[in-house]
Design a protein around this motif. Structure first.
Motif, PDB file in Angstrom:
ATOM      1  N   LYS A 190       0.832  -1.218   0.000  1.00 31.86           N
ATOM      2  CA  LYS A 190       0.000   0.000   0.000  1.00 31.86           C
ATOM      3  C   LYS A 190       0.855   1.251   0.000  1.00 31.86           C
ATOM      4  O   LYS A 190       0.631   2.164  -0.794  1.00 31.86           O
ATOM      5  N   ARG A 246       3.910   1.542  -0.873  1.00 35.20           N
ATOM      6  CA  ARG A 246       4.709   1.643  -2.089  1.00 35.20           C
ATOM      7  C   ARG A 246       3.859   2.143  -3.261  1.00 35.20           C
ATOM      8  O   ARG A 246       4.331   2.899  -4.106  1.00 35.20           O
ATOM      9  N   ARG A 247       2.619   1.735  -3.284  1.00 32.40           N
ATOM     10  CA  ARG A 247       1.737   2.139  -4.381  1.00 32.40           C
ATOM     11  C   ARG A 247       1.531   3.655  -4.394  1.00 32.40           C
ATOM     12  O   ARG A 247       1.375   4.246  -5.453  1.00 32.40           O
ATOM     13  N   GLY A 262       3.703   5.842  -3.763  1.00 33.77           N
ATOM     14  CA  GLY A 262       4.906   6.506  -4.256  1.00 33.77           C
ATOM     15  C   GLY A 262       5.047   6.412  -5.763  1.00 33.77           C
ATOM     16  O   GLY A 262       4.217   5.815  -6.453  1.00 33.77           O
ATOM     17  N   GLU A 290      -9.210  -4.436  -0.412  1.00 38.53           N
ATOM     18  CA  GLU A 290      -7.994  -3.818   0.109  1.00 38.53           C
ATOM     19  C   GLU A 290      -8.118  -2.302   0.142  1.00 38.53           C
ATOM     20  O   GLU A 290      -7.715  -1.645   1.101  1.00 38.53           O
ATOM     21  N   SER A 321      -2.706  -3.887   4.023  1.00 39.86           N
ATOM     22  CA  SER A 321      -2.125  -4.326   2.745  1.00 39.86           C
ATOM     23  C   SER A 321      -2.531  -5.753   2.417  1.00 39.86           C
ATOM     24  O   SER A 321      -2.589  -6.603   3.306  1.00 39.86           O
ATOM     25  N   ASN A 376      -3.697  -3.256 -10.318  1.00 44.94           N
ATOM     26  CA  ASN A 376      -2.987  -2.319  -9.436  1.00 44.94           C
ATOM     27  C   ASN A 376      -2.388  -2.976  -8.184  1.00 44.94           C
ATOM     28  O   ASN A 376      -2.219  -2.325  -7.169  1.00 44.94           O
ATOM     29  N   LEU A 414       1.031  -4.886  -6.577  1.00 47.37           N
ATOM     30  CA  LEU A 414       2.481  -4.877  -6.803  1.00 47.37           C
ATOM     31  C   LEU A 414       3.040  -6.198  -6.284  1.00 47.37           C
ATOM     32  O   LEU A 414       3.598  -6.253  -5.187  1.00 47.37           O
ATOM     33  N   ARG A 445       7.666  -1.444 -11.791  1.00 50.21           N
ATOM     34  CA  ARG A 445       8.562  -1.387 -10.622  1.00 50.21           C
ATOM     35  C   ARG A 445       8.556  -2.728  -9.897  1.00 50.21           C
ATOM     36  O   ARG A 445       7.972  -2.877  -8.836  1.00 50.21           O
ATOM     37  N   ARG A 476       9.159  -6.070  -7.826  1.00 51.95           N
ATOM     38  CA  ARG A 476       9.697  -6.398  -6.491  1.00 51.95           C
ATOM     39  C   ARG A 476      10.089  -7.873  -6.539  1.00 51.95           C
ATOM     40  O   ARG A 476       9.308  -8.714  -6.970  1.00 51.95           O
TER      41      ARG A 476
END
Lengths: 262, 300
Positions: free
Chosen positions: A255, A257-258, A260, B114, B120, B158, B160, B192, B194
């Protein structure tokens, strides 16, 4: 009577923001000021932070960075595993270690792991990461309220104040208790703003505990040019100028990180 | 620890509760799986939504910090979406998946849940090579393309995702392999990426792929002296299966891993006598997310 305290999280060598925060808190008429640790890191001229803390009699909690610099360890104890994060964290750490005087390193060794206060009959616990671990990350999105209530029970605290993550947040707990991560003065909160944040805590005998996060403008252009002159990495300077984190991203939960850019 | 005794970990607190939500049932049969997950492995039963809900209540009363869902493949569970949504009301959730069976409708529901809550929802997707050539010999024919489609779907919703890869390469090759991973992920639109790298655990299916642990691959009393046991998952976590509460997800198949019927009962000392305990000792909290893994260093 309401008592108000200002709490400054990680300074990260940003003595210009600390100077501005002290002046801002004084203008707002706070009763006392505290720093929750991590005096060193990304910014320039580590030794310029210390006289400000001494001059204004600001009590300081020991952060993981302070522990490492004080004892001359090899790294900052943030626990990165990503090679890129480790690379930049090490540059920041080595610079701070090389530029912190022995006198100031000795001072860091004297800092307490926690400060306990009683204000208006409420028990406050000031720590760096968490009351149980100096380098524990307590993020808003990965810390359950059940856990915070358990911590408050364990510590017999009505209010726990922490920093370490770099992003401010607060939560009400059971029995009119609360947890507040006060944010940091050292770099922006990965929010695209150049301001940094600190917290003012109010304790009132009737209405209880409340908190306010204060966005703080400071001379970030001067900080940037001093960082350039000190040959600190352009990535660190970009964060100061844009408000977006460019390093130490691995430890951000999804959350945070999203929100940013990177 | 008295001399001659086996090292014991005394749990300090239940930070993380794991759910073996589909037992060991998986749609894949990877060659390096640390448990014997397989499409036909019925050793453990699926946990029901009601099972999970009662454990969430139990965990909240103990002050749990976060939840992890694993299997097998959690998304083989017909109720996985309501289960994850139920858990998100209690705390942060991480789900470990192979990414090959995800559906857009599920991800839409999870994304909404979420967004509406505080916590998270992390997806950890297992992919063990940056190409079909490097991944598929380990995870099975066609799995790279299917898993990358899952990652793409997650990114489109959306999320990550954290790409989790087991180190089956040499230290010297690591930076090249990570760079190739990043490139492959960016190619499918994950801007990006991870990545979390894990050591191999020489148990389960991996035992026959490599050599298993030797007798001397154990934590000794000498190694234990002065060691910070908070580095071990068993110091602050437990895992729920249909049989009860186990010490950690790695040892789920060992009879001695079952510590009790309730979470409170299970929070008792455990002898770290297994080869896998030695790997944990070497590498720290390998199962935790970077955002919550206890960093080495100064303990309070």
């Amino acid at each position: 009577m309401t008592t108000r305290i200002a709490c400054f999280g990680g300074i990260y060598n940003n003595y210009l923001a600390l100077e501005a925060a002290i002046a801002d808190a004084q203008r707002r008429g706070v009763d006392q000021m505290f720093c929750l640790g991590d005096l060193g890191a990304f910014g320039p001229h580590p030794d310029r932070v210390f006289p400000l803390l001494h001059q204004h009699e600001i009590q300081v909690v020991r952060g993981n960075y302070d522990d490492s610099i004080g004892r001359g360890l090899n790294d900052c104890q943030c626990g990165y595993t990503d090679p890129r994060d480790n690379h930049f964290a090490q540059i920041s750490y080595d610079y701070t270690l090389q530029n912190t005087s022995s006198e100031n390193r000795a001072y860091l060794c004297t800092l307490p792991a926690e400060i306990r206060l009683e204000i208006e009959g409420r028990q406050l616990l000031l720590c760096h990461g968490s009351p149980r671990r100096t380098n524990e990350f307590l993020w808003e999105s990965t810390t359950s309220t059940s856990f915070l209530n358990w911590l408050a029970d364990q510590q017999q605290a009505d209010l726990i104040l922490a920093t370490h993550t770099g992003i401010h947040w607060g939560r009400e707990l059971s029995n009119r208790r609360a947890f507040v991560n006060v944010g940091v003065l050292g770099r922006p909160a990965n929010d695209g703003r150049t301001e940094v944040w600190y917290a003012i805590i109010s304790v009132d005998p009737h209405s209880g505990i409340s908190w306010q996060f204060v966005p703080l403008e400071y001379d970030f252009r001067r900080l940037s040019s001093e960082m350039t002159a000190q040959r600190l990495p352009p990535e660190f300077i970009e964060t100061i100028q844009t408000g977006w984190w460019t390093t130490c991203l691995e430890i951000l939960p999804a959350k945070e990180r999203r929100w940013g850019l990177y | 620890m008295p001399a001659g005794d086996l090292p014991q970990v005394v749990p300090s607190h239940l930070d993380a509760l794991w759910f073996q939500v589909t037992g060991l049932r998986c749609n894949l049969a990877c060659h390096h799986c640390f448990v014997s997950c397989h499409p036909k492995n019925n050793t453990f039963a699926f946990l029901s939504l009601a099972d999970v809900e009662s454990r969430l209540e139990e965990a909240a009363a103990l002050g749990v910090k976060e939840f992890y869902f694993t299997g097998g493949e959690p998304f083989l569970h017909p109720q996985i979406v309501p289960i994850l949504i139920a858990a998100l009301a209690y705390g942060p959730v991480t789900v470990l998946t192979n990414g090959t069976v995800l559906k857009a409708d599920w991800l839409r529901q999870l994304r909404d849940a979420e967004e509406q809550g505080i916590y998270s929802l992390e997806f950890r997707v297992s992919i063990d090579g940056f190409s079909p050539e490097s991944n598929d010999p380990i995870r099975g024919e066609g799995t790279f393309v299917r898993a990358m489609s899952g990652v793409k779907l997650l990114v489109e919703h959306n999320f990550l995702p954290i790409i989790t890869a087991v180190r089956t390469w040499s230290d010297a090759a690591e930076s090249h392999i990570v760079a190739e991973f990043v490139h492959a992920l960016k190619e499918i639109g994950y801007a990006r990426p991870r990545i979390k790298l894990l050591p191999t655990l020489q148990i389960g299916a991996e035992e026959s792929r490599s050599c298993g642990y030797a007798d001397h691959d154990r934590i000794t009393a000498e190694m234990w002296a002065g060691f910070d046991s908070t580095q071990l998952v068993c110091e602050n976590s437990r895992v729920v299966s249909d049989r009860g509460v186990h010490v950690c997800p790695i040892l789920i198949e060992s009879p001695d891993s079952l510590l009790g019927k309730t979470l409170a009962q299970s929070l008792r000392p455990f002898e770290v006598s297994h080869g896998a305990c030695f790997t944990c000792y070497q590498f720290g909290s390998i199962c935790a997310n970077p955002s919550s893994a206890p960093a080495t260093g100064k303990d309070r």
